[in-house]
Enzyme design. Structure first.
Site, short mmCIF file in Angstrom:
data_model
loop_
_atom_site.label_atom_id
_atom_site.label_comp_id
_atom_site.label_asym_id
_atom_site.label_seq_id
_atom_site.Cartn_x
_atom_site.Cartn_y
_atom_site.Cartn_z
N ASP A 97 -28.90 3.54 -14.34
CA ASP A 97 -29.26 2.24 -13.77
C ASP A 97 -30.62 1.76 -14.27
O ASP A 97 -30.84 0.57 -14.49
CB ASP A 97 -29.28 2.30 -12.24
CG ASP A 97 -27.88 2.48 -11.68
OD1 ASP A 97 -26.92 2.22 -12.42
OD2 ASP A 97 -27.76 2.90 -10.51
N GLU A 123 4.24 12.72 -23.94
CA GLU A 123 3.14 11.92 -23.38
C GLU A 123 3.47 11.43 -21.98
O GLU A 123 4.52 10.85 -21.77
CB GLU A 123 2.88 10.72 -24.31
CG GLU A 123 2.79 11.14 -25.77
CD GLU A 123 2.45 10.00 -26.75
OE1 GLU A 123 2.34 8.85 -26.29
OE2 GLU A 123 2.31 10.30 -27.95
N LYS A 176 4.03 9.07 -19.12
CA LYS A 176 4.28 7.63 -19.18
C LYS A 176 3.48 6.99 -18.05
O LYS A 176 3.82 7.10 -16.87
CB LYS A 176 5.77 7.36 -19.00
CG LYS A 176 6.15 5.91 -19.19
CD LYS A 176 7.66 5.79 -19.31
CE LYS A 176 8.12 4.36 -19.44
NZ LYS A 176 7.71 3.49 -18.36
N ASP A 229 2.05 4.42 -15.56
CA ASP A 229 2.70 3.29 -14.90
C ASP A 229 1.72 2.12 -14.76
O ASP A 229 1.09 1.94 -13.73
CB ASP A 229 3.22 3.73 -13.53
CG ASP A 229 4.25 2.78 -12.99
OD1 ASP A 229 4.68 1.87 -13.74
OD2 ASP A 229 4.65 2.93 -11.83
N TYR A 288 -2.14 4.78 -27.09
CA TYR A 288 -1.23 5.77 -27.65
C TYR A 288 -0.68 5.44 -29.03
O TYR A 288 0.11 6.20 -29.56
CB TYR A 288 -0.09 6.06 -26.67
CG TYR A 288 0.58 4.82 -26.09
CD1 TYR A 288 1.35 3.98 -26.89
CD2 TYR A 288 0.43 4.50 -24.74
CE1 TYR A 288 1.96 2.85 -26.36
CE2 TYR A 288 1.03 3.38 -24.21
CZ TYR A 288 1.79 2.56 -25.02
OH TYR A 288 2.37 1.44 -24.49
N LYS A 335 12.70 9.22 -17.36
CA LYS A 335 12.25 8.66 -16.09
C LYS A 335 12.29 9.73 -15.01
O LYS A 335 13.30 10.40 -14.86
CB LYS A 335 13.19 7.52 -15.67
CG LYS A 335 13.12 6.32 -16.56
CD LYS A 335 11.94 5.46 -16.18
CE LYS A 335 12.03 4.18 -16.95
NZ LYS A 335 11.62 3.00 -16.35
N CYS A 366 4.44 2.83 27.43
CA CYS A 366 4.03 3.96 26.59
C CYS A 366 4.87 5.18 26.94
O CYS A 366 4.97 5.55 28.11
CB CYS A 366 2.55 4.24 26.83
SG CYS A 366 2.01 5.79 26.09
N CYS A 377 2.28 7.77 28.81
CA CYS A 377 1.58 7.53 30.07
C CYS A 377 2.19 6.40 30.88
O CYS A 377 1.69 6.05 31.95
CB CYS A 377 0.10 7.25 29.83
SG CYS A 377 -0.20 5.65 29.09
N CYS A 413 -0.89 0.91 23.33
CA CYS A 413 -1.01 1.44 24.67
C CYS A 413 -2.45 1.16 25.07
O CYS A 413 -3.38 1.65 24.44
CB CYS A 413 -0.74 2.94 24.70
SG CYS A 413 -1.19 3.65 26.29
N CYS A 470 -4.79 7.57 28.06
CA CYS A 470 -3.45 8.01 27.65
C CYS A 470 -3.54 9.35 26.93
O CYS A 470 -4.27 9.50 25.95
CB CYS A 470 -2.83 6.96 26.73
SG CYS A 470 -1.28 7.52 25.99
S1 IVH Z 1 5.33 4.12 -26.60
C1 IVH Z 1 8.01 1.42 -29.15
N1 IVH Z 1 3.85 5.74 -25.15
O1 IVH Z 1 6.29 2.57 -21.33
C2 IVH Z 1 7.22 2.38 -28.34
N2 IVH Z 1 4.80 3.83 -24.10
O2 IVH Z 1 9.35 1.30 -22.31
C3 IVH Z 1 6.51 1.73 -27.24
N3 IVH Z 1 4.18 3.54 -21.74
O3 IVH Z 1 6.28 -0.60 -22.80
C4 IVH Z 1 5.94 2.53 -26.18
N4 IVH Z 1 2.90 5.33 -21.60
O4 IVH Z 1 4.30 0.09 -21.33
C5 IVH Z 1 4.60 4.62 -25.17
N5 IVH Z 1 2.49 7.20 -23.99
C6 IVH Z 1 3.23 6.10 -24.01
C7 IVH Z 1 3.39 5.28 -22.86
C8 IVH Z 1 4.20 4.15 -22.95
C9 IVH Z 1 3.39 4.27 -20.96
C10 IVH Z 1 4.92 2.33 -21.32
C11 IVH Z 1 4.72 1.13 -22.19
C12 IVH Z 1 6.06 0.78 -22.77
C13 IVH Z 1 7.01 1.47 -21.84
C14 IVH Z 1 8.22 2.00 -22.56
#
Ligand code: IVH
Length: 667
Positions: free
Chosen positions: A38, A112, A114, A116, A221, A309, A403, A406, A421, A426
């Site tokens: 800072d 890797e 995935k 979200d 990635y 998935k 409640c 009580c 309540c 209580c």
């Molecule tokens: S590769 C053509 N690597 O998952 C390859 N995707 O449907 C494109 N995502 O749209 C994606 N982690 O939003 C890749 N390590 C990862 C990822 C990743 C998350 C998401 C991304 C993509 C969807 C795949």
């Protein structure tokens, strides 16, 4: 300061601060204290203020946002942003591998997590971040440069003057998400449903100051270099991205064959809850990028990658009964007892129905088949009814008028959905209050757990919070009745005594005031020197604290206006509780400047609890073992982190050693 001199100093500061930002936000292992950071940052701000012409585009001060757009510009992706084909089980992964074997022979894989969040592309020109865009429909996205510039782990200027495009996932961590929702609720705004929605909602803001406040992050990635075939294997691409200063997920693995892939996928699925951000699956990519063209594409997705998935965190079950549970604030929550069902790794047999309106809106009836969801650490909830399976014999739920504990008439505050309540005596409320007060997050009275409290309550030893501090007067009865044994009783009484000097923040949270969670307690305590000051504070004084809205302020004022609550505090004071914010040997410094890594399954606490504990004691938790790691806290089946720690001579602690460390440092 002269212009030339200022220029030089600004350059130096920008360089230093960029390095510290990188260490903190990308490597997750800072090397300087917040105070020092800072200080440098303020110096830079001052110099930039005095010499506006010297403000550099890549200065860390340029990440606070400010740019407000009229509308989003459309952006065409030079290389389309494809999506991935899905795999739902082991068989799908094996079939994917078999197809590749047939086409190109054996390959290795990059496994890797995935993330979200939402996919984004970043274009750099001469090493400078020039444009960031959403995926959109894959061909055309939207320009979100103004927002992406606020993400601290995204480099604004690379060390090398290169042209390239990187792609990755923008996300919000679970903790940032919870913090954001807590703040939104306090301001009466509707909370986001999940971190992904929060991240997407943030990127859709025209005003970049919103994004700057919201702690987004990004893992990258992949990379494209114009006019060059990126022929190196994926794992080398990832190392290169790391070297360029990007944040690359540390859990990415290289697997030599599909069996190893499947193991890694299982491992990620089993530990997904431990990640500080949501992952919804695993992306499995062929590692040999030079084969990509040959392997080819379908219309929508590449054939060289697949998205596995995770099992849904939703499942179907049936409502056996609905009863009303009374919380510590008196809140009456309808809870469904369900036929037990496996849900993302645990058995669920109860789920919240929130309140009367929720049950009515979703038309949830006893014996209905319902969809149950579990999200992160949140209590499972019934999200809806499977109407197709209704037989007609299901029984609607009636919110009781009184409640269940009580028998006081339940009340509903106008404009709110919850019933209460109203009886401060209580038993259900009192027990919940005691449990909350003694809990680890609040007064942290070790040994005074849920079951003991329930028993002491039933036997008449405990009724209200002050009774905890009078237990010592009943030492003999406790020893002969509680089944605890003399030593345990004495230890318990010792812990109770020790809790008297806890911080004001712990006490305030322990009182269980509506809308006053851990964070709000900390906030309020840091603005007042003592409980008396809070007690006398006005609504306006509370509202003057940033992040505190009318809902919280009203709740605090109402709580302390109650004669019974004032008496409660008087009693606690008379019993010797300190009730001050700053005290000597404050717990917040116990693990100061120490970095921990957690691994394996712990016995006495969850990983999340361990993390919270370390952080509340001023320590840091990082996700991987590095040169900055001080201790590895290892449970059962510790895995590769343990080896890494040994190789690096990092001290390894089991849970008992961890507790001893805390004890010694407290003294
Ligand atoms: S590769 C053509 N690597 O998952 C390859 N995707 O449907 C494109 N995502 O749209 C994606 N982690 O939003 C890749 N390590 C990862 C990822 C990743 C998350 C998401 C991304 C993509 C969807 C795949």
């Amino acid at each position: 300061m002269k212009h030339a001199e200022a220029k030089h100093r600004i350059e130096e500061l920008v360089k230093q601060l960029k390095r510290y930002d990188y260490e903190y936000h990308v490597l997750d292992s800072p090397t300087i204290s917040d105070v020092e950071y800072d200080r440098l940052r303020r110096e830079l701000e001052r110099l930039e203020h005095e010499h506006p012409d010297l403000v550099r585009d890549d200065s860390p001060t340029q990440r606070v946002g400010g740019e407000v757009l009229e509308q989003f510009e459309k952006v065409r992706h030079e290389v389309p942003m494809l999506s991935l084909d899905n795999a739902f089980d082991e068989g799908d992964l094996r079939a994917f591998d078999a197809r590749l074997q047939k086409r190109v022979g054996s390959v290795s894989y990059s496994v890797e997590p995935k993330i979200d969040g939402l996919a984004a592309s970043l274009r750099y020109r001469n090493g400078r971040l020039e444009r960031a865009a959403t995926r959109g429909d894959g061909a055309i996205g939207e320009d979100i440069t103004h927002n992406v510039r606020t993400i601290r782990s995204v480099p604004l200027q690379l060390d090398r003057s290169v042209d390239l495009e990187v792609r990755g996932e923008i996300y919000m961590s679970k903790s940032a998400f919870l913090k954001l929702n807590e703040a939104r609720k306090a301001q009466g705004m509707s909370p986001f449903k999940n971190p992904r929605n929060a991240a997407a909602g943030t990127m859709r803001q025209l005003d970049s100051r919103v994004a700057a406040r919201r702690e987004l992050d990004m893992f990258v990635y992949s990379v494209f270099v114009p006019d060059a075939e990126a022929d190196q294997p994926q794992h080398e691409i990832l190392s290169m991205l790391r070297e360029l200063g990007f944040k690359v997920n540390p859990h990415i693995l290289r697997a030599g064959d599909i069996d190893t892939v499947i193991d890694a996928v299982r491992n990620l699925e089993a530990t997904r809850q431990d990640f500080p951000y949501d992952i919804d699956g695993v992306v499995v990519k062929v590692n040999e990028r030079h084969l990509y063209e040959h392997i080819g594409y379908t219309v929508k997705s590449p054939r060289w990658a697949i998205a596995y998935k995770f099992q849904a965190e939703e499942a179907m079950s049936r409502v056996r009964s609905i009863h009303v549970q009374i919380g510590r604030t008196g809140q009456a929550t309808p809870v469904a007892t369900l036929e037990p069902v496996e849900l993302a790794g645990s058995t669920v047999s109860r789920a919240t129905l929130h309140n009367e309106d929720y049950v009515a809106k979703k038309d949830i009836r006893i014996e209905d088949y319902v969809v149950v969801r579990k999200a992160g650490d949140i209590i499972p909830e019934v999200v809806g009814v499977v109407f197709e399976r209704r037989s007609g014999t299901e029984k609607p739920f009636q919110m009781p008028h009184s409640c269940p504990q009580c028998q006081s008439a339940l009340k509903r505050i106008e404009g709110e959905a919850d019933h209460f309540c109203p009886n401060p005596e209580c038993p259900a409320r009192n027990v919940q209050q005691l449990i909350h007060f003694a809990s680890r997050e609040a007064m942290n009275i070790e040994g005074l757990g849920i079951r003991l409290i329930e028993r002491l309550y039933d036997e008449g030893h405990l009724k209200r919070i002050p009774d905890i501090y009078r237990l010592k007067e009943q030492r003999q009865q406790l020893i002969s009745h509680s089944g605890l044994g003399e030593r345990s009783v004495d230890k318990l009484l010792e812990n109770i005594e020790a809790s008297k000097t806890n911080s004001l923040e712990q006490l305030l949270f322990g009182l269980g005031i509506r809308h006053v969670g851990k964070k709000v307690s900390r906030l309020i305590s840091s603005h007042f020197p003592s409980i008396d000051a809070i007690l006398e504070s006005s609504r306006e004084e509370l509202l003057a604290i940033e992040e505190i809205g009318p809902k919280i302020a009203d709740s605090v004022v109402t709580f302390f206006a109650s004669e019974a609550n004032r008496r409660l505090l008087e009693e606690l004071k008379a019993l010797g509780l300190t009730m001050r914010y700053h005290q000597t040997g404050s717990d917040q410094d116990t693990l100061k400047d120490l970095t921990f890594v957690l691994t394996g399954s712990l016995q006495t606490m969850t990983r999340r609890e361990a993390r919270d504990r370390i952080e509340s004691l001023g320590g840091r938790v990082s996700s991987s073992v590095s040169g900055n790691t001080d201790y590895l806290l290892a449970g059962d089946n510790p895995g590769s982190k343990l080896e890494k720690a040994r190789r690096r001579d990092v001290e390894v602690l089991d849970e008992a050693a961890f507790e001893r460390l805390i004890d010694t440092r407290r003294k």
